[in-house]
Design an enzyme around this catalytic site. Structure first.
Site, mmCIF file in Angstrom:
data_model
loop_
_atom_site.group_PDB
_atom_site.id
_atom_site.type_symbol
_atom_site.label_atom_id
_atom_site.label_comp_id
_atom_site.label_asym_id
_atom_site.label_seq_id
_atom_site.Cartn_x
_atom_site.Cartn_y
_atom_site.Cartn_z
ATOM 1 N N SER A 12 0.757 -1.165 0.137
ATOM 2 C CA SER A 12 -0.004 -0.016 0.145
ATOM 3 C C SER A 12 0.847 1.191 0.083
ATOM 4 O O SER A 12 2.125 1.014 0.258
ATOM 5 C CB SER A 12 -0.857 0.025 1.255
ATOM 6 O OG SER A 12 -0.085 0.212 2.324
ATOM 7 N N GLY A 13 0.259 2.386 -0.394
ATOM 8 C CA GLY A 13 0.813 3.776 -0.308
ATOM 9 C C GLY A 13 0.119 4.724 0.484
ATOM 10 O O GLY A 13 -1.102 4.551 0.494
ATOM 11 N N GLY A 78 12.962 -1.464 -0.039
ATOM 12 C CA GLY A 78 14.330 -1.311 -0.589
ATOM 13 C C GLY A 78 14.470 -2.186 -1.918
ATOM 14 O O GLY A 78 13.606 -2.890 -2.225
ATOM 15 N N HIS A 237 14.683 5.130 2.659
ATOM 16 C CA HIS A 237 14.279 3.688 2.954
ATOM 17 C C HIS A 237 13.087 3.533 3.826
ATOM 18 O O HIS A 237 13.470 4.205 5.123
ATOM 19 C CB HIS A 237 15.479 2.821 3.197
ATOM 20 C CG HIS A 237 15.267 1.527 3.422
ATOM 21 N ND1 HIS A 237 15.780 0.665 4.382
ATOM 22 C CD2 HIS A 237 14.378 0.716 2.640
ATOM 23 C CE1 HIS A 237 15.392 -0.537 4.182
ATOM 24 N NE2 HIS A 237 14.463 -0.516 3.309
ATOM 25 N N ASP A 238 12.218 2.937 3.800
ATOM 26 C CA ASP A 238 11.221 3.094 5.031
ATOM 27 C C ASP A 238 11.603 2.638 6.280
ATOM 28 O O ASP A 238 11.085 3.128 7.348
ATOM 29 C CB ASP A 238 9.942 2.224 4.452
ATOM 30 C CG ASP A 238 10.267 0.938 3.922
ATOM 31 O OD1 ASP A 238 11.339 0.405 4.368
ATOM 32 O OD2 ASP A 238 9.388 0.393 3.674
#
Length: 324
Positions: A12-13, A78, A237-238
């Site tokens: 999801s975004g 990533g 990067h999350d």
């Protein structure tokens, strides 16, 4: 001040606003959309056009809510990337890291760069999903890429390029590629040469973020946001973004382990320098970067991904990985 975080995950975004009045930040999820790899002819690709359109829609809705937007920044999962031509167009839809196209080339890759040597050079644990093997496989499958590709951009940098027109690669996301020099924190020319990957594909690595400039004029006119809205290369990067958001001081960060749980679960610790010892290699640890240039030593374990065809972690070097 109204700033926008575009958080893109592997399912999801989200478009999240942060309103800062000089004393506190008020966060609000403004828009959420699904984001899944699309299977076409046995290949898994990211629908980057949908992602771009959904982010624009989220910005337009946020503009209606807040009335003014100052900046946006993007983070993603990533290892995945887009390939751009000299004209700045995306050559192929970016592949998903769960795509199987790397399988026929794993043995040759491991022969060119033995696992332990690769770990010591890059700090990254060798894995089928890594950017280094993905790019190597792409070049074996399509040698013409050496003539047609001008730039490789990691996914957050690719989306920021769509909005700003500026090409660069931020450190935290670049640190997931297995192509950085573990010591210099820039692209590892020895690894690139060994894999015959053109070094000129890679824009300089940016540590600590960068102001990429104003949003493209055509986009500002389309979604009715100010032409002065800035595109910021923040924490790409999350996992690095989540770690940076922890309410810890510097001393506490080095004494606190973290678990980041999503499609993967990541267990780790922030430290000053990469750990590339024999023991770290044997334990299957990997090193990735933090926003300030420091290091995260971590372990990827099975997370919340629900596709039974692709949940199994595959180690290109055999049985060293003890993950469940």
């Amino acid at each position: 001040m109204n700033v926008i975080a575009v958080d893109l995950g592997a399912s999801s975004g989200r478009v999240i606003s942060g309103q800062f009045d000089g004393k506190q930040i008020k966060l609000k999820e403004q828009y959420r959309f699904s984001n899944h790899p699309v299977e076409i002819n046995d290949r898994l690709n990211w629908d980057y056009l949908k992602i771009f359109q959904e982010v624009k829609r989220g910005l337009a809705l946020t503009m209606r809510d807040l009335g003014h937007l100052d900046s946006l920044s993007v983070d993603t999962w990533g290892v995945d990337y887009g390939l751009l031509t000299k004209e700045g167009e995306v050559l192929f839809a970016p592949h998903c890291y769960r795509d199987s196209r790397t399988s026929p080339y794993e043995a040759e890759f491991a022969e060119r760069l033995p696992a332990k040597q690769l770990f010591r050079m890059t700090g990254n644990a060798p894995d089928r999903i890594n950017t280094n093997l993905q790019v190597f496989a792409d070049l074996q499958r399509a040698p013409f890429l050496k003539r047609t590709v001008d730039q490789l951009l990691m996914m957050p940098s690719l989306i920021e390029y769509f909005f700003s027109g500026i090409k660069q690669n931020e450190f935290t996301i670049a640190s997931t590629t297995g192509l950085l020099d573990v010591r210099t924190k820039n692209w590892n020319t020895k690894v690139l040469n060994r894999l015959e990957i053109p070094a000129e594909w890679f824009a300089d690595v940016v540590i600590g973020g960068a102001n990429l400039g104003p949003i493209r004029q055509a986009i500002s006119e389309e979604i009715k946001v100010s032409a002065e809205m800035r595109v910021i290369s923040g924490v790409g990067h999350d996992t690095a973004a989540a770690l940076m958001a922890l309410p810890l001081n510097e001393a506490e960060r080095k004494q606190t382990a973290f678990i980041s749980c999503g499609t993967w679960s990541i267990v780790g610790l922030q430290n000053d320098q990469p750990i590339i010892s024999e023991a770290a290699f044997e334990m299957g640890l990997t090193n990735e970067g933090c926003f300030d240039g420091s290091n995260r030593v971590l372990k990827n374990i099975t997370g919340l991904w629900g596709d039974s065809r692709t949940t199994k972690r595959m180690d290109i070097y055999g049985c060293r990985d003890k993950l469940c």
